[in-house]
Scaffold this motif. Structure first.
Motif, PDB file in Angstrom:
ATOM      1  N   GLY A 281      -3.462   1.592  -3.993  1.00 11.60           N
ATOM      2  CA  GLY A 281      -2.991   0.344  -3.417  1.00 11.60           C
ATOM      3  C   GLY A 281      -1.650  -0.083  -3.984  1.00 11.60           C
ATOM      4  N   ARG A 282      -1.149  -1.184  -3.440  1.00 11.08           N
ATOM      5  CA  ARG A 282       0.179  -1.692  -3.781  1.00 11.08           C
ATOM      6  C   ARG A 282       0.364  -1.853  -5.294  1.00 11.08           C
ATOM      7  NH1 ARG A 282       2.450  -5.867  -0.411  1.00 11.08           N
ATOM      8  NH2 ARG A 282       0.361  -5.841   0.485  1.00 11.08           N
ATOM      9  N   ASP A 283      -0.506  -2.561  -5.930  1.00  4.74           N
ATOM     10  CA  ASP A 283      -0.309  -2.933  -7.332  1.00  4.74           C
ATOM     11  C   ASP A 283      -0.402  -1.724  -8.259  1.00  4.74           C
ATOM     12  OD1 ASP A 283      -0.390  -5.471  -6.137  1.00  4.74           O
ATOM     13  OD2 ASP A 283      -2.550  -5.633  -6.517  1.00  4.74           O
TER      14      ASP A 283
ATOM     15  N   GLU B  97      -7.343   8.406   0.427  1.00  2.00           N
ATOM     16  CA  GLU B  97      -6.737   7.691  -0.694  1.00  2.00           C
ATOM     17  C   GLU B  97      -6.755   8.536  -1.960  1.00  2.00           C
ATOM     18  OE1 GLU B  97      -7.895   3.167   0.832  1.00  2.00           O
ATOM     19  OE2 GLU B  97      -9.120   4.184  -0.679  1.00  2.00           O
ATOM     20  N   ALA B  98      -7.863   9.239  -2.194  1.00  3.70           N
ATOM     21  CA  ALA B  98      -7.952  10.100  -3.373  1.00  3.70           C
ATOM     22  C   ALA B  98      -6.909  11.216  -3.303  1.00  3.70           C
ATOM     23  CB  ALA B  98      -9.361  10.681  -3.490  1.00  3.70           C
TER      24      ALA B  98
ATOM     25  N   GLU C 109      -1.672  13.644  -4.964  1.00  9.27           N
ATOM     26  CA  GLU C 109      -0.389  14.230  -4.559  1.00  9.27           C
ATOM     27  C   GLU C 109       0.789  13.445  -5.132  1.00  9.27           C
ATOM     28  OE1 GLU C 109      -0.492  14.417  -0.320  1.00  9.27           O
ATOM     29  OE2 GLU C 109      -1.815  16.177  -0.274  1.00  9.27           O
ATOM     30  N   TYR C 110       0.689  12.101  -5.145  1.00  4.80           N
ATOM     31  CA  TYR C 110       1.806  11.318  -5.678  1.00  4.80           C
ATOM     32  C   TYR C 110       1.944  11.550  -7.186  1.00  4.80           C
ATOM     33  CZ  TYR C 110       5.052   7.559  -6.668  1.00  4.80           C
ATOM     34  OH  TYR C 110       6.157   6.863  -7.082  1.00  4.80           O
TER      35      TYR C 110
ATOM     36  N   ARG D   7      -1.257   2.524  -0.147  1.00  8.41           N
ATOM     37  CA  ARG D   7      -2.278   2.460   0.876  1.00  8.41           C
ATOM     38  C   ARG D   7      -2.916   1.073   0.874  1.00  8.41           C
ATOM     39  NH1 ARG D   7       0.217   6.091   2.100  1.00  8.41           N
ATOM     40  NH2 ARG D   7      -0.381   8.236   2.609  1.00  8.41           N
ATOM     41  N   GLU D   8      -3.037   0.489   2.066  1.00  6.26           N
ATOM     42  CA  GLU D   8      -3.668  -0.814   2.193  1.00  6.26           C
ATOM     43  C   GLU D   8      -5.173  -0.646   2.373  1.00  6.26           C
ATOM     44  OE1 GLU D   8      -2.657  -3.760   1.806  1.00  6.26           O
ATOM     45  OE2 GLU D   8      -0.468  -3.748   2.046  1.00  6.26           O
TER      46      GLU D   8
END
Length: 335
Positions: A29-31, A63-64, A69-70, A183-184
């Motif tokens: 997520g964003r944070d 998301e996982a 990957e990031y 990801r939201e």
């Protein structure tokens, strides 16, 4: 204020730069993505991205994969685990939210065993702090307190929250400036849960009424309250009110003035990681301090307080049988 490690509070910054492994909770997520970016570029910070797949939403697989990957692209080690949160909630008779929190804390403890000396970094920010303070205030949970920049979990892990002074708006601006994806979580938009209702309805109305960002006022109030709580906790620790097994020694507690006695009970229950601790729960425990009163009482989070042989201790309550699952607890920031 610029969102850079140079503007972190001194205590979390010192810990993050200490060379100890930093287990950063990264949901995607964003944070948490802002946290990962900041820590990966922070001098002296040995960050490891830690992701928990709760198995609760269809998009959890994506998301996982996104987090893995990031992290790889940023050159950051990544550990992750799939967990049966729904199964734990059913077996233990607790809410899904509480089961998720227990799962995350247990996994961080396992990961810490692989990285000796590790501490945990979480991405809670100033708006999370305001929502947490409002939740505590409205539930009667001993005033307007929130999260601390540095705290210790019951399992002994040191937890740092370096983003507590920054707003959601500042975090979004940072991500957009750096072109960092996130990801939201669609469930964040639902007002079915209390925290989301505060975020989408109550806080905007407060800002409108006072014509300013009220999270700043809540942040200051929480900081002052945390200082008071720290001083009180240090005073209670100096009184040596627990036995070698960590149980509350009741003859010593019962000699205290009533107000300080209640503070001692509240402090002990928080040390035992009783979640969603309200004044009503503390007062129920106060009744069992008397040898002529009941010897046990229920507590939030599937726990119970028990009096035995002039000691008070907390243990897990027996699993609920044939009962519906409690409403999610809306606990602070997710961990």
């Amino acid at each position: 204020m610029s969102l850079t490690p140079d503007h972190f509070d001194s205590q979390p910054a010192e810990l993050l730069r200490s060379g100890r492994p930093v287990l950063a909770g990264i949901s995607g997520g964003r944070d948490s993505m802002a946290l990962l970016s900041l820590l990966s570029g922070m001098e002296g910070c040995r960050v490891i991205a830690c992701h928990v797949h709760h198995g609760l939403r269809p998009e959890a697989d994506e998301e996982a994969q996104f987090v893995r990957e990031y992290a790889a692209s940023a050159g950051v080690p990544c550990v992750w685990r799939r967990a049966d949160v729904a199964g734990m909630a059913h077996v233990q008779g607790i809410s899904t939210e509480e089961a998720a929190r227990k799962t995350r804390q247990n996994l961080f403890l396992e990961w810490a065993a692989e990285y000796p000396g590790a501490l945990v970094a979480l991405a809670h920010h100033r708006n999370d702090q305001q929502e947490t303070a409002l939740l505590h205030l409205c539930r009667g949970a001993s005033g307007i307190h929130g999260m601390s920049p540095v705290s210790i979990w019951a399992n002994g892990l040191t937890v740092v929250r370096p983003l507590l002074n920054f707003s959601r708006k500042e975090i979004t601006a940072y991500l957009e400036e750096k072109n960092i994806p996130w990801r939201e979580d669609a469930s964040n938009q639902s007002t079915e849960y209390t925290r989301n209702a505060l975020r989408h309805h109550v806080v905007p109305r407060l800002n409108e009424i006072f014509r300013r960002d009220t999270s700043l006022s809540f942040s200051r109030a929480c900081r002052i309250e945390n200082q008071i709580r720290t001083a009180l906790a240090q005073a209670l620790e100096a009184m040596d009110l627990t036995d070698p097994q960590g149980r509350l020694y009741l003859p010593g507690v019962n000699r205290l003035p009533q107000e300080l006695k209640q503070c001692a009970v509240h402090h002990y229950l928080r040390q035992q990681s009783v979640p969603d601790l309200t004044e009503a729960a503390v007062l129920r425990v106060m009744k069992i301090l008397d040898a002529d009163g009941p010897s046990r009482t229920s507590l939030p989070g599937g726990k119970m307080a028990v009096r035995k042989e002039k000691r008070l201790f907390v243990k897990d309550a027996p699993p609920q049988i044939n009962k519906g699952e409690p409403r999610p607890a809306d606990t602070a920031g997710g961990i």
